[in-house]
Design an enzyme around this catalytic site. Sequence first.
Site, PDB file in Angstrom:
ATOM      1  N   HIS A  14       0.819  -1.223   0.000  1.00 44.41           N
ATOM      2  CA  HIS A  14       0.000   0.000   0.000  1.00 44.41           C
ATOM      3  C   HIS A  14       0.852   1.273   0.000  1.00 44.41           C
ATOM      4  O   HIS A  14       0.475   2.283   0.607  1.00 44.41           O
ATOM      5  CB  HIS A  14      -0.950   0.013   1.199  1.00 44.41           C
ATOM      6  CG  HIS A  14      -1.681  -1.278   1.401  1.00 44.41           C
ATOM      7  ND1 HIS A  14      -2.623  -1.744   0.516  1.00 44.41           N
ATOM      8  CD2 HIS A  14      -1.570  -2.229   2.372  1.00 44.41           C
ATOM      9  CE1 HIS A  14      -3.079  -2.919   0.941  1.00 44.41           C
ATOM     10  NE2 HIS A  14      -2.451  -3.238   2.055  1.00 44.41           N
ATOM     11  N   CYS A  15       1.995   1.224  -0.699  1.00 44.06           N
ATOM     12  CA  CYS A  15       2.916   2.378  -0.745  1.00 44.06           C
ATOM     13  C   CYS A  15       3.294   2.827   0.663  1.00 44.06           C
ATOM     14  O   CYS A  15       3.356   4.026   0.952  1.00 44.06           O
ATOM     15  CB  CYS A  15       2.301   3.535  -1.532  1.00 44.06           C
ATOM     16  SG  CYS A  15       2.054   3.181  -3.274  1.00 44.06           S
ATOM     17  N   ALA A  16       3.527   1.852   1.539  1.00 40.89           N
ATOM     18  CA  ALA A  16       3.878   2.158   2.933  1.00 40.89           C
ATOM     19  C   ALA A  16       4.849   1.102   3.453  1.00 40.89           C
ATOM     20  O   ALA A  16       4.604   0.463   4.482  1.00 40.89           O
ATOM     21  CB  ALA A  16       2.625   2.219   3.792  1.00 40.89           C
TER      22      ALA A  16
END
EC number: 2.8.1.7
Length: 406
Positions: A360-362
């Site tokens: 999740h781009c994290a």
Amino acid sequence: MNAHEIKKLFPVLDQEVNGSPLVYLDSAATSQKPIAVIEALDDYYRRYNSNVHRGVHTLGTLATDGYEGAREKIRRFIHASSTEEIIFTRGTTTAINLVAASYGRANLGEGDEIVITPMEHHSNIIPWQQVAKATGATLTYLPLQKDGTIKIEDVEKTISEKTKIVAIMHVSNVLGTINPVKEIAEIAHRHGAIMLVDGAQSAPHMKIDVQELGCDFFAFSGHKMAGPTGIGVLYGKKAHLEKMEPVEFGGEMIDFVGLYDSTWKELPWKFEGGTPIIAGAIGLGAAIDFLEDIGLDEIEKHEHELAQYALDRLSELEGMTVYGPQKRAGLVTFNIEDVHPHDVATVLDADGIAVRAGHHCAQPLMKWLDVTATARASFYLYNTKEDIDALAKGLEKTKEYFGHVF
């Protein structure tokens, strides 16, 4: 509000996927678009497609009115004091990069600190990494509690006279954490720092008052709030924006161009080089009209109820780990024991249920959680408890399937 009736206003939701009714639970990645927004885009392209600002013909005037009218709608939507403080961008990522490249490089130096959190989206980490390398500043991370929340006492300990910029997401796209950005902004200002809020996951879902929050910058995207892709907004306090230099140069943003030097237009246009995102702005304006007609308070209440219902339903399933605090925005992130999130998402998709799987781009947050990836179901105004029931049923099916496999 009646989510069942609202769902009928979103054409894409009226279909079957893999032989089952579509259950769309991926609005944190991008929201679906209502008929009103689709028609606004269609009307622009069919009836008054033109470039803006300099045309004296009728179509140019209509396009300019639509584009600048959308800016006023956004000003009102987030309660900014002036349209001079509303900059159109390509999205949240571009907005944060603009602040980092312009304000950051001009105001940071050796020994200065930028304070962020481990839960940030990559778009609110990488720009600050780059500006820190360029200026000699240091990235400092606020610690997180076990449930993925921020403790104000830790903010007090972390922000100091060395801190020049604090950049924090309003709502976590993974945990659903709603961060106390107003209180953090007050602490930042007390130490002479400025505060940027990543509002990508809050602007679509709750009332935003940038003056009440006290932030210096606020960034968000249109595509997550029923608007088109490719359009976003940077709000900035006029006092900061006036001192900042543009980072993109070309047509539209100039006042005068000579052979060896040029001057810029006034706010907000000096930051909007090139032909602007006219259709996107008009579509975002239509999305704001749509959301305001329903009411942001009603939307927030509805999503809170969905999140709590989802937590209750998922807690009934054995082998489930749900991440984040009890009090949260409208999403749940989870893993099933011994089943990879991508396999979870694949099995759900076979029954027409769309969720997101991955980091999740994290990635820093995944490391903090000690996982490589998770599955995420995220909700919006068009989701219902029946959607969550379908999710729970699909997860039970997933568990049974992989239980037989292993």
